[in-house]
Scaffold this active site. Structure first.
Site, PDB file in Angstrom:
ATOM      1  N   GLU A   1       0.866  -1.175   0.000  1.00 47.72           N
ATOM      2  CA  GLU A   1       0.000   0.000   0.000  1.00 47.72           C
ATOM      3  C   GLU A   1       0.899   1.221   0.000  1.00 47.72           C
ATOM      4  O   GLU A   1       1.586   1.501   0.991  1.00 47.72           O
ATOM      5  CB  GLU A   1      -0.925   0.040   1.214  1.00 47.72           C
ATOM      6  CG  GLU A   1      -1.931   1.182   1.110  1.00 47.72           C
ATOM      7  CD  GLU A   1      -2.430   1.672   2.449  1.00 47.72           C
ATOM      8  OE1 GLU A   1      -2.461   2.912   2.642  1.00 47.72           O
ATOM      9  OE2 GLU A   1      -2.763   0.843   3.302  1.00 47.72           O
TER      10      GLU A   1
ATOM     11  N   CYS B   1      -3.582   7.572   4.949  1.00 48.55           N
ATOM     12  CA  CYS B   1      -3.396   6.895   3.663  1.00 48.55           C
ATOM     13  C   CYS B   1      -4.517   7.240   2.701  1.00 48.55           C
ATOM     14  O   CYS B   1      -4.289   7.388   1.497  1.00 48.55           O
ATOM     15  CB  CYS B   1      -3.343   5.382   3.873  1.00 48.55           C
ATOM     16  SG  CYS B   1      -2.000   4.832   4.938  1.00 48.55           S
TER      17      CYS B   1
END
Length: 461
Positions: free
Chosen positions: A230, A264
């Site tokens: 990620e 994020c």
């Protein structure tokens, strides 16, 4: 061996110093973990769950101390109460999911005299390279399902949040996890690369920058170690003409600035239908101006410092570039006296009159900064949302959920929200496209990435 140092963003002073593990300690850890994992793979799911639920309770009881530690290490205000409410919810969900996620898969065509199914078996050793921005939640996304699936886990936590890995280790030991099955080690980037290139781990989960993800792939090249990555994000929000405006403003402001924008899936660019644009901009500015920038240990603070001065400098540079190209700053700096150049204390800002030639609309900033653009219709918004090298989440603000679904299917992203943002649903999948990474964590697909299929074909004679 070298020292890893955490500098607190509160005052620029050294908070924690730890020495990296020696080569001999790393080798011994991995050898012991390989042996412990072979035994753990035969422990029942019920027994694994019992240990991990004790671990969750032990962690929960530390919340007050941990909330202060998070503020000291990376700057999130204590008023938000740490991470353990979401941590507990997510961890328990992933434990509850294990029996169905790991259940054998049966073929669609049963055949007489044959027993046929696909079992999910642990990959072996899972290497978690965890980030500092949500230091408990991001790590638990992999640690819980990895252990529930029968794996051993090696944790390398970020230099900015060294104390988090130690909390994990102590709590799992106290909960009764078998010795050697989980280890938190202080590692340098070179140590991490050597572990991956040696082929001594079977899967790596990395959350971090695009360049960090490329370094992980280079280190693991040729070993056939699988990876879940990620990486960066530039998550968009689209406010349609039929949006519930006050609700959208309140939630988009929070989605952009919570944790000083160091999320994020934080919102970094906003597209607003031209019929709502002026109202949206006015409401957005008013709400953003109410933030209080200051010491995260004080209850009145709603926006703490960024984790590091260099992160704040990147955001300042992106803002300056947008203004130099004709953008207009929406938020008056007069209300943020604590914003000081050369420090990680940075005010929230939004820039209007922007376009996609500007870094603010194309490059990740991971800070309290957004660009706001006017659009005329859904097609324009979709084209702009897709004009990005990243794709983690996108949010659509509308009262027409059918339209949101159809728009969502056209956006190049891993996850689509309607009327919410900045949330990880443990029942779905956390995944990105383009430079945001590959693979999936949480949910059943997260379990699939931490196991291997084993086909069982038994013929009766």
């Amino acid at each position: 061996m070298a020292d890893i140092v955490c500098i607190s963003p509160i005052d620029g002073q050294e908070l924690v110093r730890r020495t990296t593990a020696s080569g001999a300690e790393i080798a011994a850890t991995l050898t012991a973990m390989r042996a412990a994992q072979k035994d753990w793979a035969h422990v029942s799911l019920a027994d694994r769950a019992a240990i991990l639920r004790r671990f969750i309770e032990i962690m929960r009881l530390q919340n007050e101390d941990v909330t202060i530690e998070i503020a000291q290490q990376m700057g999130r205000p204590v008023r938000y109460g740490g991470e353990f409410r979401s941590f507990e919810e997510r961890a328990n969900y992933l434990i509850d999911l294990a029996p169905s996620a790991l259940a054998p898969s049966l073929p669609i065509d049963p055949r007489d005299g044959l027993t046929r199914y696909i079992a999910r078996v642990p990959v072996g050793i899972v290497f978690v390279v965890a980030p500092w921005n949500y230091p408990y939640l991001t790590a638990i996304n992999t640690i819980i399902p990895a252990l529930m699936a029968g794996n051993g886990v090696l944790l390398k936590h970020a230099a900015q949040t060294l104390l988090v890995g130690e909390r994990f280790q102590a709590a799992l030991d106290q909960a009764g996890l078998p010795t050697g099955l989980f280890r938190n080690l202080v590692l340098s980037h070179d140590d991490t690369a050597r572990i991956l290139s040696s082929g001594s781990v079977d899967h790596v989960n990395f959350t971090g920058s695009v360049e960090g993800g490329r370094a992980i792939e280079r280190a693991a090249a040729g070993t056939f170690t699988t990876a879940t990555l990620e990486l960066g994000g530039k998550d968009p929000a689209y406010v349609r003409a039929d949006a519930k405006l006050d609700f959208a403003i309140e939630n988009i402001v929070d989605g952009a600035y919570f944790n000083s924008g160091q999320c994020c899936c934080g919102i970094e660019r906003i597209y607003v239908h031209d019929t709502l644009y002026d109202q949206f901009v006015d409401g957005f500015a008013a709400m953003t101006s109410s933030y209080v920038l200051g010491n995260p240990l004080e209850q009145t603070t709603t926006l703490g410092p960024m984790a590091n001065t260099r992160f704040a400098d990147l955001v300042r540079g992106q803002t300056a570039e947008a203004l130099a190209k004709g953008g207009k700053a929406l938020i008056d700096p007069a209300g943020f006296a604590n914003d000081k150049t050369g420090t990680p204390y940075l005010m929230p800002q939004a820039v209007i009159d922007v376009d996609h030639t500007m870094s603010i609309m194309r490059d990740e900033n991971f800070g309290p900064l957004v660009g706001i653009m006017k659009v005329s219709d859904d097609a324009s918004a979709i084209a702009l949302m897709n004009d990005s090298d990243y794709g983690l989440t996108a949010s659509i603000w509308t009262q027409d959920l059918d339209a949101a679904e159809q728009i969502g299917l056209q956006i190049e992203t891993g996850l689509v929200f309607a009327n919410r943002a900045d949330y990880v649903d443990p029942g779905l999948a956390w995944s990105g496209v383009k430079n945001t990474g590959r693979g999936a964590s949480v949910g059943k697909l997260g379990y699939d990435g931490l196991t291997r299929p084993r086909a069982i074909h038994l013929r009766k004679v």
